[in-house]
Scaffold this active site. Structure first.
Site, PDB file in Angstrom:
ATOM      1  N   TYR A 133       3.719   5.798  11.547  1.00 48.32           N
ATOM      2  CA  TYR A 133       4.004   4.415  11.956  1.00 48.32           C
ATOM      3  C   TYR A 133       4.875   3.609  11.006  1.00 48.32           C
ATOM      4  O   TYR A 133       5.195   2.473  11.289  1.00 48.32           O
ATOM      5  CB  TYR A 133       2.691   3.658  12.229  1.00 48.32           C
ATOM      6  CG  TYR A 133       1.701   3.708  11.081  1.00 48.32           C
ATOM      7  CD1 TYR A 133       1.855   2.887   9.978  1.00 48.32           C
ATOM      8  CD2 TYR A 133       0.633   4.591  11.101  1.00 48.32           C
ATOM      9  CE1 TYR A 133       0.963   2.936   8.921  1.00 48.32           C
ATOM     10  CE2 TYR A 133      -0.277   4.655  10.052  1.00 48.32           C
ATOM     11  CZ  TYR A 133      -0.108   3.828   8.957  1.00 48.32           C
ATOM     12  OH  TYR A 133      -0.983   3.894   7.914  1.00 48.32           O
ATOM     13  N   ARG A 182       0.864  -1.182   0.000  1.00 49.50           N
ATOM     14  CA  ARG A 182       0.000   0.000   0.000  1.00 49.50           C
ATOM     15  C   ARG A 182       0.900   1.231   0.000  1.00 49.50           C
ATOM     16  O   ARG A 182       1.481   1.575   1.023  1.00 49.50           O
ATOM     17  CB  ARG A 182      -0.868  -0.034   1.260  1.00 49.50           C
ATOM     18  CG  ARG A 182      -1.994   0.981   1.296  1.00 49.50           C
ATOM     19  CD  ARG A 182      -2.554   1.093   2.724  1.00 49.50           C
ATOM     20  NE  ARG A 182      -1.760   2.021   3.496  1.00 49.50           N
ATOM     21  CZ  ARG A 182      -1.596   1.963   4.820  1.00 49.50           C
ATOM     22  NH1 ARG A 182      -2.153   1.015   5.529  1.00 49.50           N
ATOM     23  NH2 ARG A 182      -0.846   2.862   5.442  1.00 49.50           N
ATOM     24  N   HIS A 198      -3.465   4.707   4.492  1.00 45.37           N
ATOM     25  CA  HIS A 198      -4.560   3.729   4.510  1.00 45.37           C
ATOM     26  C   HIS A 198      -5.800   4.317   3.835  1.00 45.37           C
ATOM     27  O   HIS A 198      -6.368   3.758   2.909  1.00 45.37           O
ATOM     28  CB  HIS A 198      -4.875   3.343   5.948  1.00 45.37           C
ATOM     29  CG  HIS A 198      -6.155   2.595   6.086  1.00 45.37           C
ATOM     30  ND1 HIS A 198      -6.308   1.325   5.594  1.00 45.37           N
ATOM     31  CD2 HIS A 198      -7.359   2.941   6.620  1.00 45.37           C
ATOM     32  CE1 HIS A 198      -7.545   0.917   5.833  1.00 45.37           C
ATOM     33  NE2 HIS A 198      -8.195   1.882   6.438  1.00 45.37           N
TER      34      HIS A 198
HETATM   35  C1  LIG Z   1     -14.514  -5.347  10.993  1.00 48.83           C
HETATM   36  C2  LIG Z   1     -13.755  -4.085  10.824  1.00 48.83           C
HETATM   37  N1  LIG Z   1     -12.933  -3.670  11.787  1.00 48.83           N
HETATM   38  C3  LIG Z   1     -12.250  -2.520  11.670  1.00 48.83           C
HETATM   39  C4  LIG Z   1     -12.379  -1.747  10.549  1.00 48.83           C
HETATM   40  C5  LIG Z   1     -11.599  -0.451  10.391  1.00 48.83           C
HETATM   41  N2  LIG Z   1     -10.620  -0.670   9.317  1.00 48.83           N
HETATM   42  C6  LIG Z   1     -10.890  -0.331   8.065  1.00 48.83           C
HETATM   43  S1  LIG Z   1      -9.731  -0.872   6.997  1.00 48.83           S
HETATM   44  C7  LIG Z   1      -8.811  -1.544   8.232  1.00 48.83           C
HETATM   45  C8  LIG Z   1      -7.544  -2.249   7.903  1.00 48.83           C
HETATM   46  C9  LIG Z   1      -7.768  -3.246   6.824  1.00 48.83           C
HETATM   47  O1  LIG Z   1      -6.578  -3.899   6.549  1.00 48.83           O
HETATM   48  P1  LIG Z   1      -6.474  -4.934   5.360  1.00 48.83           P
HETATM   49  O2  LIG Z   1      -7.509  -5.999   5.536  1.00 48.83           O
HETATM   50  O3  LIG Z   1      -5.075  -5.362   5.278  1.00 48.83           O
HETATM   51  O4  LIG Z   1      -6.909  -4.111   4.061  1.00 48.83           O
HETATM   52  P2  LIG Z   1      -6.179  -2.835   3.470  1.00 48.83           P
HETATM   53  O5  LIG Z   1      -6.779  -1.644   4.136  1.00 48.83           O
HETATM   54  O6  LIG Z   1      -4.729  -2.957   3.726  1.00 48.83           O
HETATM   55  O7  LIG Z   1      -6.519  -2.865   2.028  1.00 48.83           O
HETATM   56  C10 LIG Z   1      -9.432  -1.342   9.459  1.00 48.83           C
HETATM   57  C11 LIG Z   1      -8.901  -1.793  10.746  1.00 48.83           C
HETATM   58  C12 LIG Z   1     -13.274  -2.205   9.560  1.00 48.83           C
HETATM   59  N3  LIG Z   1     -13.510  -1.507   8.447  1.00 48.83           N
HETATM   60  N4  LIG Z   1     -13.936  -3.359   9.720  1.00 48.83           N
END
Ligand SMILES: Cc1ncc(C[n+]2csc(CCOP(=O)(O)OP(=O)(O)O)c2C)c(N)n1
Ligand SMILES: Cc1ncc(C[n+]2csc(CCOP(=O)(O)OP(=O)(O)O)c2C)c(N)n1
Ligand SMILES: [Mg+2]
Ligand SMILES: [Mg+2]
Lengths: 352, 318, 318, 352
Positions: free
Chosen positions: A270, A257, A261
Site C-alpha cells: 500500500y 514508520r 506496521h
Molecule cells: C480500537 C482499535 N481498532 C483497531 C485496531 C487494530 N490496529 C492496531 S494498530 C492500528 C493502526 C494504528 O495507527 P496509529 O494510531 O497511527 O499508530 P501506529 O500503528 O502508526 O503507531 C490498527 C488499526 C486496534 N488495535 N484498536
C-alpha cells in the site's frame, strides 16, 4: 461569505535539521555532552533492540511485533524530558520508551512472545502496560493526571499514541476532560503518517493533528519528530508548564514508520517505496550523529563502542528471555481479582 | 435514595480519596437527587460535574483509580451505559492482569437501572447481563434502601471495579429503616427474604418488590421462597442452589430482555447443580426481546404480578 | 476466507448499493485479506478505508443503511467491537421501531472472531453473547467456508442489522468445496453435522472443528450427534431441542467466558422444552471468566479436544 | 516559547441585533415579506405549541417534555434554508424543526406522552425520529449525507444537537468522517449554554464550539442563534456549499435555553435568574417583531391574528391528540424486525 471561519496556520518546530545543523539556536536546549551522548546511546539501543526483535520474530521466537524504526527521537527525546516519578501511559509501539525508562529488555521480548509476565511494571516507575486498543489509553492518562492534581502532587503524565488514535472517541473525550479540568498531562502523538495501510490524509481532513488541541482549549504544537532536540525541548516546556499547573499540551511529533506496521503486515501492498526512501534521509539517529560529529563529540571509536555495547546488552537480554521458566497454565487465573470469586475458584479447580 | 446518599456521604467523610463524578452530580445533586447536598459539603474537587461523555467518565475514572483515588462514577441512565462496556471490558477488568498486579482499579460505577418510572426512551433499560459477562468486574444489584447502603459501602471499598445497579423504580417507592451507622454487606450475597417449601422465586433489584407483591396476592396458596440476588457477580450460588434443591421448583424474574439475560445463567447453574431436584422446568418471567416500549406500554413489558403468578402456577402444576 | 471474499464480490457485482467499509479493507485487502482484490475491482467509492474509529464505522453505516445503501462494515478484531454495542443497541436495533416502520437498517457487521491464532491482546475474544442480548439485530456464526458464503449473502440481503462473526481461526484452516454460484442459507438455521444417539454436542463457529476432532478421537465409543448453530439469533431451536430430546444428554461448547455466555441461554431453552428428556445435567465446556490469556496460555483457555471429551464422558457416566 | 501554538479568533455573525435593527445589510438575505412573515408565524406557532406542551405536562397529560423556548430562531431559521427533500437528523429538543417540516403537532404530543406512534415519520419528509442519547445521531447524519454523495443525489443533510453533544465520542467520530469523506452535511449545534445543570464552560475549555470544526478540516461558523436572519443566511450558505460538493460546515448557534432542561428539571437549583433575565432581552421572536414593525409589515391586528391562529392550530392538535385510540399492548412487538423471529413469535404468544 463574511469572515466567520477559522484557518490558522501551524508551523513545524525544528532545532536540528536533516543535515545535523542547528537551525534554531535560540531554542536549542542546554544539554551537556553526556546528555547528548545518552540520547544517542538510547536511540541506538532501541534500534538494536528493534532489529533483534524483528529477527526473533522471523525465527518464530517472538510473535507479532510492532517496530519503532524511525521513531526513536520522538520516543527517547520525550521520555528524557521527564522526572523519574512522572507517569507514562503508552500505546503499543513504545519499546523505545520502555527501554529509556529502564524496563528490562528481556521482559519486552517476553511480552511480545505472548507471555504476560513480560509486562510486569518496573518497580519505582509509574508506567501503565502496553495498550493495544488504539486511543483507549489516552483518557487513562487524563485520569491519572487529574489524580495528581487532586492529590496536590507535582507529577506530570505523558501519554503516547499514533495519528490513527486521534480519530477515536476515547481520544476526544479524554482530551476534552483534560482541557476542562486543566490536568497536568502531555499528549504525544507520534504522527508516523500511517495507521497500518491508512494514510494520514484518510485519517482526518485536519491540516495538522496538532491543531486538534484547539478544539479542547489548550495548546497544540507541531514538532519535527525526527529531531531529538526539538522533541526534547518541546516536551520539556510542556511538562514544566503542566507541572506549574498551567494545563495540558498536545504535541504532534511529525515522523515516519519506516517498517511494516507490525510483523504481520506488508507495507509494499500500500505505500510507495520512494516515500520510504525520502524519509530515510531524515533518520533521527544519522542526524544526531552528524551533529555530534560537527561538535566533536563523535568518533568512529565511539560509534563502534555504542553499537557494540547496545548489541551486547540486547544479546544478554535475548539470553535471559530465552531462559525464563515457562508460565504455568494456572497462572492465567492470577491477577483477575484481588480475591478469586467462587465462580473462578471452581473454574480453576475444574481446570486442574 | 437517601440510603445511597448517606453511604456516599459517610464514605467521603471517612476516606478523602473517594470522589464522585458524573453528569449533573454536583450543584444539581444528580437527576435523581442521589448526590443531593454532597457538592455543598465536599466541594467542587470531590463532587464533580463532568462533560457529557460516558466513555470519558468511565475511562478517566480508570485513570483516577489507578493513581490512588476511589472514584464513584455515575452514568445518568442505564441506556447510556453501553458506551462504557468497552473500557470496562478491555481495561477496567484487565488492568490488574496486564500490569501483573502493579495496578488495580477500585472504581464504582453507579447506574440508575430499569424501567417503570414513565421516562423517555433509553431511560428504562435493564442491562446487567452485559456487565456480568465481563471478566474482572463485579456486578451488584441492591433491591432496597437497607441493602443498598451496605452494598454501596462495600463496593466503594472493594479493590476491583464494581458496577452498582440502582433500581430507579424504587428510589422513592420503598420506605425502610436505614441505620445511621455505617455497615457493610459482603459483595457475595444472596438473601432468602421469605422462606418457603413449594417453589423458589428468584429475582434481583426492582423485581424483588414485584415478586413480594405477587406472592402476597397468592395469599398463602403456595409456600413460596423468595431469593434476592444482591450480587450477580460473584454470585452467592449456594443460597440459590440450596433453595432450589429444597423446593424442587423455580421461577426466575428478570426485567431485561429474555435471550441471554442473567436468568439463563441461573438456569444453567441450577441445571448443573440441582437438576435431579427439579420437579418442573425452571420458568423465566422476563422482559421481551424488543426495545423497552415507551411509557404507554412499558408496564406490559416489565414482569408484573400477574405474569409472575402465572409462572408460579405453571411450575406448581407441572 | 475465499468463500467470504467471493460472497462479497458477487453481492457487490449484483447490487451496487452494497459497499464495504472498515479499517484497511481497501488497497490492503483487510488485515486478514478477506477483502483482497475488491478495492481494485470496485474502486474507492465501494471499498472504503475509514478512519480508525469503531463507533464511527458502525454509526455512519447506520446512516448509510437508512439512506438506501447496504453497508458491509468490518471491525478489525472482536476485541474492538465493544464500542459498537451502544449504537447497535440504541440505534441499529431500534430505528425501524422508532420511525414506526419508515426506516430500517440493512447493515452487516463482519467481526473476525475468537482466538487461536496466537495474536496480540484483544485480538482473540469471543463476544457473541453481547450481541445476542441486543433486541432488533441478528447474530450469525458460520463455522466453515461453505456455510460462510451462503450465510453472508443472506446477511447482506437481510433487511435488518446482522452481526456476522467470522471464526478467524479457521480462515485458513478449513479447506472445503465452495460452489462458484451464488446460494443462500436462511438466517434461521442449525445443522446436525453428524447424527448420533447417545449425546448431543452443540457448538458454533470455530468450535465445530474442535468438536469434530474430539468426536473423532472418541473413535466411536459413543454415538455423538453434533449440532452446528449457524445462527444464534434467531435460533433454530427446534433442531437443538429435537436432538436433545433424542439423545437425552448434551454438552455445549463455547469459547467465550462461561458466565452469561450463549451456552447458558441454550441450557435455559433445553430446560424449558426438553427437561424431562434429560438424563444428565447439560455440561458447558467454555472459556473461563478471565481475560483471554496472551498466546502462551491461550490454548489452555480455549475449549479443546480433551476438555470436550471429558465433558462427554461426564454426561455419559452421570 | 516560539510561535508554535494556534489561537485564532472567531467572531459571532449577526444580521439582526437585539433591537431589531439590521447591523449587517450586506449579508441580509433576500427575503420576500411573506417569507419573513412565515418565519415569524412558525416561531410563534412553535412557542404556542411549547407553551401548551408545558401545560399538558403539568396536567399529567404528557410526560417529560423538553422545551425549545428561546431557541425558535435557531430551529426555524435553519430548517427554512432547506429544500423539501433534504434530510433532517434531530436530537430531542427540535419540536420547532418538526413543526416547520409539517409534522402534525398531535403526533408530537403523542410522542411526548409516551406513545411511539407519535414519531411516525411524515411521508414525503426525510427526517429521522427524535434521538435521545446525546450526540449519537450526529454520525447517522454523516452516513446519510455520504449515501447522498455515493448515490449522486443533490440532497443535503442537516443534523441538530446541543453544546453537550460536542463532548461525546460519537460527535467526534462522525465529524471526522464528514471531513474525510467531504459529505454534504451541515452540523447545527444549538449552544444553549447549558447541558441540564452543566454550564458551557464546564463542557469544554474550547473558547467557542464552532472552532472545533477546525479539528476536522472544515469550516466552523459562530452565529447569533437568536437572530433568525443570520441563522437562515448561514445555513443557506452552508447548505448550498454542501449541495455544490464542497463539503460539510459546522454552525454554532449561540442561544439560550430559557426553560428548564425538561419538565423533570428545576433550573433554579443551578443557575442565576439574572442570567435568564439577560437572555430574555435577546428573545428571537421579539426581535423579529421589532424588525417587522420597522419595516411596516407588522401591526397589532396581524399580531393578534398570528397568535390566535397558532392557538387554534395547537388546540386542534390537542383535541386530535386526546382522541387518538389507545395503543394495543401487542403493538410493542411491531417494527422490531421485518419478520418476527420465532423467539419473538413465541414471546408474543406468551404475552397474549
Ligand atoms: C480500537 C482499535 N481498532 C483497531 C485496531 C487494530 N490496529 C492496531 S494498530 C492500528 C493502526 C494504528 O495507527 P496509529 O494510531 O497511527 O499508530 P501506529 O500503528 O502508526 O503507531 C490498527 C488499526 C486496534 N488495535 N484498536
Ligand atoms: C448519552 C447521553 N447521556 C446523558 C443523557 C441525559 N441527558 C439528556 S439531555 C442532557 C443534556 C444535553 O445537553 P445539550 O447537548 O447541550 O442539549 P440541550 O439539552 O441543551 O438541548 C443529558 C445529560 C442522554 N440523553 N444521553
Ligand atoms: Mg500511525
Ligand atoms: Mg445545551
Amino acid at each position: 461569505m463574511p469572515k466567520r471561519e477559522v484557518k490558522p496556520k501551524l508551523e513545524m518546530f525544528q532545532i536540528l535539521n536533516e543535515d545535523g545543523k542547528i537551525v534554531n539556536t535560540r531554542e536549542m536546549p542546554q544539554l551537556k555532552n553526556e546528555d547528548i551522548k545518552r540520547m544517542y546511546e538510547l536511540m541506538v539501543l532501541s534500534r538494536v533492540f528493534d532489529d533483534v526483535a524483528l529477527k526473533l520474530q522471523r525465527e518464530g521466537r517472538i510473535l507479532t511485533y510492532a517496530s519503532l524504526l524511525g521513531q526513536e527521537a520522538s520516543q527517547i527525546g520525550s521520555v528524557l524530558a521527564l522526572q523519574k516519578d512522572d507517569w507514562i501511559v503508552p500505546s503499543f509501539r513504545e519499546n523505545g520508551v520502555f527501554i529509556t525508562l529502564g524496563f528490562p529488555m528481556e521482559g519486552l521480548y517476553q511480552y511480545w512472545a505472548g507471555d504476560e509476565r513480560g509486562m510486569k511494571i518496573l518497580e519505582g516507575r509509574n508506567a501503565l502496560p502496553v495498550a493495544i486498543p488504539v486511543g483507549t489509553q489516552v483518557p487513562h492518562a487524563v485520569g491519572i493526571a487529574w489524580a495528581m492534581k487532586l492529590q496536590g502532587r507535582k507529577n506530570v503524565v505523558v501519554t503516547y499514541f499514533g495519528d490513527g488514535a486521534t480519530s477515536k472517541g476515547d481520544f476526544h473525550e479524554g482530551m476534552n476532560f483534560a482541557g476542562v479540568f486543566k490536568v497536568p498531562c502531555v499528549f504525544i502523538c507520534q504522527n508516523n503518517q500511517w495507521a497500518i495501510s491508512v494514510p494520514r490524509s484518510r485519517q482526518t481532513a485536519s491540516e495538522t493533528l496538532a491543531q486538534k488541541a484547539f478544539a479542547y482549549g489548550f495548546d497544540g504544537i507541531l514538532v519535527d519528530g525526527n529531531d531529538v532536540f526539538a522533541v526534547f525541548k518541546v516536551t520539556k516546556d510542556a511538562v514544566e508548564k503542566a507541572r506549574a499547573g498551567k494545563g495540558p499540551t498536545f504535541i504532534e511529533c511529525y515522523t515516519y514508520r519506516m517498517e511494516n506496521h507490525t510483523t504481520a503486515d506488508d507495507w509494499k501492498r500500500y505505500r510507495d517505496p520512494r516515500e520510504v526512501e525520502e524519509w530515510k534521509k531524515k533518520d533521527p539517529i544519522d542526524r544526531l550523529k552528524k551533529y555530534m560529529e560537527g561538535e566533536g563529540i563523535w568518533s568512529e571509536d565511539y560509534e563502534k563502542e555504542v553499537w557494540d555495547s547496545a548489541k551486547a546488552k540486547v544479546n544478554e537480554a535475548v539470553k535471559k528471555f530465552e531462559s525464563v521458566p515457562p508460565l504455568m497454565p494456572l497462572d492465567m487465573f492470577e491477577y483477575v481479582y484481588a480475591e478469586l470469586p467462587p465462580e473462578l475458584e471452581e473454574q480453576r479447580k475444574d481446570f486442574e | 435514595m437517601q440510603a445511597i446518599n448517606l453511604a456516599l456521604k459517610q464514605e467521603m467523610e471517612k476516606d478523602e480519596t473517594v470522589i464522585i463524578l458524573g453528569e449533573d452530580v454536583g450543584k444539581n445533586g444528580g437527576v435523581f437527587r442521589v448526590t443531593e447536598g454532597l457538592w455543598q459539603q465536599f466541594g467542587d474537587n470531590r463532587v464533580i460535574d463532568t462533560p457529557l461523555a460516558e466513555v470519558g467518565i468511565i475511562s478517566v475514572s480508570i485513570g483516577l483509580a489507578i493513581a490512588g483515588m476511589k472514584p464513584v462514577a455515575e452514568v445518568q441512565f442505564d441506556g447510556f451505559s453501553l458506551p462504557m462496556l468497552d473500557q470496562l471490558y478491555n481495561h477496567a477488568g484487565r488492568m490488574r492482569k496486564r500490569s501483573q498486579g502493579r495496578w488495580h482499579v477500585p472504581l464504582t460505577l453507579r447506574v440508575p437501572h430499569g424501567g417503570g418510572i414513565r421516562a423517555l426512551e433509553h431511560h428504562s433499560e435493564s442491562v446487567e447481563a452485559f456487565f456480568t459477562h465481563i471478566p474482572g468486574i463485579k456486578v451488584v444489584t441492591p433491591s432496597g434502601p437497607y441493602n443498598a447502603k451496605g452494598l454501596l459501602i462495600s463496593s466503594i471499598r472493594d479493590p476491583d471495579p464494581v458496577v452498582f445497579l440502582e433500581p430507579k423504580r424504587i428510589y422513592r417507592a420503598i420506605k425502610e429503616e436505614v441505620p445511621e451507622e455505617e455497615y457493610t454487606i459482603p459483595l457475595l450475597n444472596s438473601q432468602v427474604v421469605q422462606e418457603g417449601s413449594d417453589v423458589t422465586v428468584i429475582g434481583w433489584g426492582a423485581m424483588i418488590k414485584t415478586i413480594k407483591e405477587a406472592v402476597e396476592q397468592l395469599q398463602g396458596k403456595y409456600s413460596v421462597e423468595i431469593v434476592d440476588l444482591l450480587t450477580l457477580y460473584p454470585l452467592d450460588e449456594k443460597t440459590v442452589i440450596d433453595s432450589v434443591k429444597k423446593t424442587g421448583r423455580c421461577v426466575i424474574v428478570q426485567e431485561a430482555p429474555k435471550t441471554c439475560g442473567f436468568a439463563a445463567e441461573l438456569i444453567a447453574r441450577i441445571n448443573e447443580k440441582a437438576l435431579l431436584s427439579l420437579e418442573a422446568p425452571v420458568q423465566r418471567v422476563t422482559g421481551y426481546d424488543i426495545p423497552v416500549p415507551l411509557p404507554k406500554l412499558e408496564n406490559y413489558y416489565i414482569p408484573d404480578v400477574t405474569r409472575i403468578n402465572k409462572a408460579i402456577e405453571n411450575v406448581m402444576s407441572f
